[in-house]
Scaffold this active site. Structure first.
Site, short mmCIF file in Angstrom:
data_model
loop_
_atom_site.label_atom_id
_atom_site.label_comp_id
_atom_site.label_asym_id
_atom_site.label_seq_id
_atom_site.Cartn_x
_atom_site.Cartn_y
_atom_site.Cartn_z
N GLU A 201 1.03 -0.77 -0.13
CA GLU A 201 -0.09 0.18 -0.05
C GLU A 201 0.65 1.23 -0.37
O GLU A 201 0.27 2.28 1.00
CB GLU A 201 -0.80 -0.03 0.92
CG GLU A 201 -2.38 -1.22 0.67
CD GLU A 201 -3.46 -1.10 2.37
OE1 GLU A 201 -2.93 -0.08 3.00
OE2 GLU A 201 -4.03 -2.17 2.27
N GLU A 322 -5.63 -8.94 0.19
CA GLU A 322 -5.91 -8.41 1.63
C GLU A 322 -7.39 -7.83 1.38
O GLU A 322 -8.00 -6.68 0.49
CB GLU A 322 -5.57 -6.86 2.22
CG GLU A 322 -4.06 -7.35 2.78
CD GLU A 322 -3.66 -5.91 3.71
OE1 GLU A 322 -4.19 -4.88 3.97
OE2 GLU A 322 -2.22 -5.65 3.60
O1 AHR Z 1 -5.06 -5.94 7.94
C1 AHR Z 1 -5.44 -4.35 8.38
C2 AHR Z 1 -4.17 -3.36 7.67
O2 AHR Z 1 -5.05 -3.02 6.01
C3 AHR Z 1 -3.01 -4.24 6.41
O3 AHR Z 1 -1.82 -2.99 7.41
C4 AHR Z 1 -2.80 -2.76 5.71
O4 AHR Z 1 -1.96 -3.06 4.47
C5 AHR Z 1 -4.42 -1.94 5.31
O5 AHR Z 1 -4.66 -1.04 5.36
#
Ligand code: AHR
Length: 534
Positions: A201, A322
């Site tokens: 990210e 994610e």
């Molecule tokens: O999963 C929680 C957070 O969400 C992670 O650290 C990040 O990559 C995302 O914004």
């Protein structure tokens, strides 16, 4: 409760229209040094690892002792490992972050435990003991039979440090870092880490080392080039945004010939439990995964556009590394992102998994965020764990939908949801979501046996669909009618029902067998997964 009985509503599954084999990696996980994920979930929490994020947890919350018999010989939580390995069959796990990775220095986490450096933790607060590092993660992966997926630090990290980490993990020569690994592990064999991500990210304002898309793309291209020199066998994952952002296009245009996968992230349910309008919560939750499906479709277009421009014949796949159901007003940094999931959340999770099966031709990896304690299907206490509501769709999909071929389905005749969605653009731009949400997988074996698995989420909050035809036109004249079908169903009257340590099985899946008549009644707000052995 309303019911709909009409021949106009039916579900079509087309065995003659395969999409692609379902990658087993869509059932992957994610572990981040955050809250009680690593310290408390993978290792027992201890005074040595305190204070880990979040800063404001009392010591007592962090480390009630875990009895030795609940640990593996390596010191890992046995119950967590067993659920991930033996029940969810988790094939691959991403580590060490997440936001955490953007200031993670891997050398702090190798070598004798007593010499490891404690560091301030910049992403989530608290201190990092570094007692769980690369060798511990790989050791855990080996016991858990899980493929490791490492994320490189493109925040405070350097290319040199990244190359050293890859040499440490995969080097087989007589070189400094390969020898350091041998010294630390007492073994010659390399860790053989195939999947590496180029940062996490990097677009986000919350990231240590946020960059513009073009600055990141230029740097990631340099890194990718060098990494393939040190190990041409690795698979590289470029850092995308949600799949539909300008960032994704810029980064793909630059990296398409250098990476193997493009990473995207999306959570459904941010702020969904808005108390000012609770009646919106259900719709804004269960229809959210439609946004992910549209993001995947746009990302596919951006990938192909970049491939055309650079004349790249090699396919690039997506790592949805994610995803999940996360209400950031419930799972907050202050509580280590500990979210207790409702039955509604389980329906959203089933819809998420339908998306990955339908998009099998492009999604190679999907990592639920996260695997333990942190916005997770598993909540672990010092002496035991319970499975959350969202565990059950993941369990069923992993058990029945992996390994086969995803088939085209149609719910064109289903009523549409016209209420408010989250994000709001789903209805206006993608189109009003279908109340019946379906995916299907066909497994064929060499002995000419076939297994058809069909997942149906009836997302209508108040409408049961009665006597709905499931139409599956097999070319060779096979019929489902009369076949014994295993029906796995999740339904609760109370959409807010949750599991907990006191009531770990309040929400579970119920399984029964029946002769198939060709039609089925789908209860309102329910999830059903059929297994037909033909
Ligand atoms: O999963 C929680 C957070 O969400 C992670 O650290 C990040 O990559 C995302 O914004």
């Amino acid at each position: 409760m309303a019911t709909t009985t009409t021949d106009e509503v039916h579900i079509d599954v087309f065995p003659s229209a395969p999409i692609a084999p379902v990658s087993e990696y869509i059932f992957s996980g994610f572990l981040e040094h955050l809250g009680k994920c690593i310290y408390g979930g993978i290792l027992p929490a201890s005074p040595d690892t305190f204070p880990h994020s979040p800063r404001n947890l009392a010591p007592a919350d962090q480390f009630t002792p875990t009895p030795k018999e609940l640990l593996t010989p390596e010191g890992f939580r046995k119950d967590v490992l067993e659920v991930l390995r033996d029940e969810l069959n988790t094939p691959l796990v991403r580590w060490p972050g997440g936001n955490y990775v953007s200031s993670y220095h891997w050398e702090d986490g190798v070598g004798p435990l007593e010499e490891r450096r404690r560091r301030p933790e910049l992403a989530w607060g608290g201190e990092e003991s570094n007692l769980f590092g690369t060798d511990e993660f790989i050791a855990w992966c080996r016991v858990a039979k899980i493929e490791p997926f490492l994320v490189l630090n493109m925040g405070t990290g350097t290319l040199r440090e990244a190359l050293n980490w890859i040499e440490y993990c995969n080097g087989t020569g007589d070189t400094y870092y390969a020898n350091l690994r041998r010294k630390n592990t007492g073994k010659d064999e390399p860790h053989n880490v195939k999947y590496w991500a180029l940062g996490n990210e990097v677009w986000g304002w919350w990231q240590v080392g946020q960059e513009t898309a073009s600055a990141y793309a230029v740097r990631a291209r340099q890194w990718a080039h060098a990494i393939k020199l040190i190990d041409p066998n690795v698979k590289l994952v470029g850092c995308g945004e949600t799949g539909l952002n300008a960032w994704d296009g810029v980064v793909l245009d630059e990296l398409v010939d250098k990476v193997d996968l493009h990473s995207i992230h999306l959570y459904t349910g941010f702020g969904v439990r808005d108390r000012t309008k609770p009646e919106r919560e259900y719709g804004r939750s269960v229809y959210g995964p439609d946004a992910a499906e549209y993001a995947i479709e746009i990302a596919r277009g951006l990938i192909n556009k970049a491939r055309i421009l650079k004349n790249v014949s090699k396919p690039i796949t997506l790592a949805f590394d994610e995803y999940g159901v996360w209400d950031n007003t419930v799972g907050t940094p202050a509580n280590g992102l500990r979210q207790i999931y409702t039955f509604t959340d389980a329906l959203a999770m089933a819809s998420w998994l339908n998306v990955f099966v339908r998009q099998a031709d492009i999604v190679e990896i999907a990592c639920i965020a996260q695997s333990v304690n942190v916005i997770s299907p598993l909540i672990v206490g010092p002496t035991g764990l319970f499975r959350q509501t969202i565990y059950w769709p993941l369990y069923l999909f992993s058990k029945y939908m992996r390994g086969g071929t995803s088939l085209r389905t149609s719910t064109a005749s289903s009523p549409r949801f016209t209420g408010e969605t989250l994000p709001e653009w789903i209805g206006t731009i993608k189109g009003a979501p279908s109340e019946l949400d379906v995916s299907a997988v066909l497994h064929s074996s060499s002995s000419n046996r076939q297994r058809l698995c069909v997942s149906v989420v009836n997302r209508a909050e108040h409408t049961a669909f009665e006597d709905i035809a499931l139409r599956v036109p097999f070319e060779e004249g096979k019929r489902l009618e009369g076949v014994e079908v295993e029906v796995n169903e999740m339904w609760e009257e109370d959409l807010g029902a949750v599991n907990g340590f006191e009531n770990p099985e309040r929400v579970v899946v119920k399984t029964r067998k029946e002769r198939w008549s060709g039609r089925w009644t789908f209860k309102e707000h329910s999830f059903t997964l059929f297994v037909f052995d033909l």
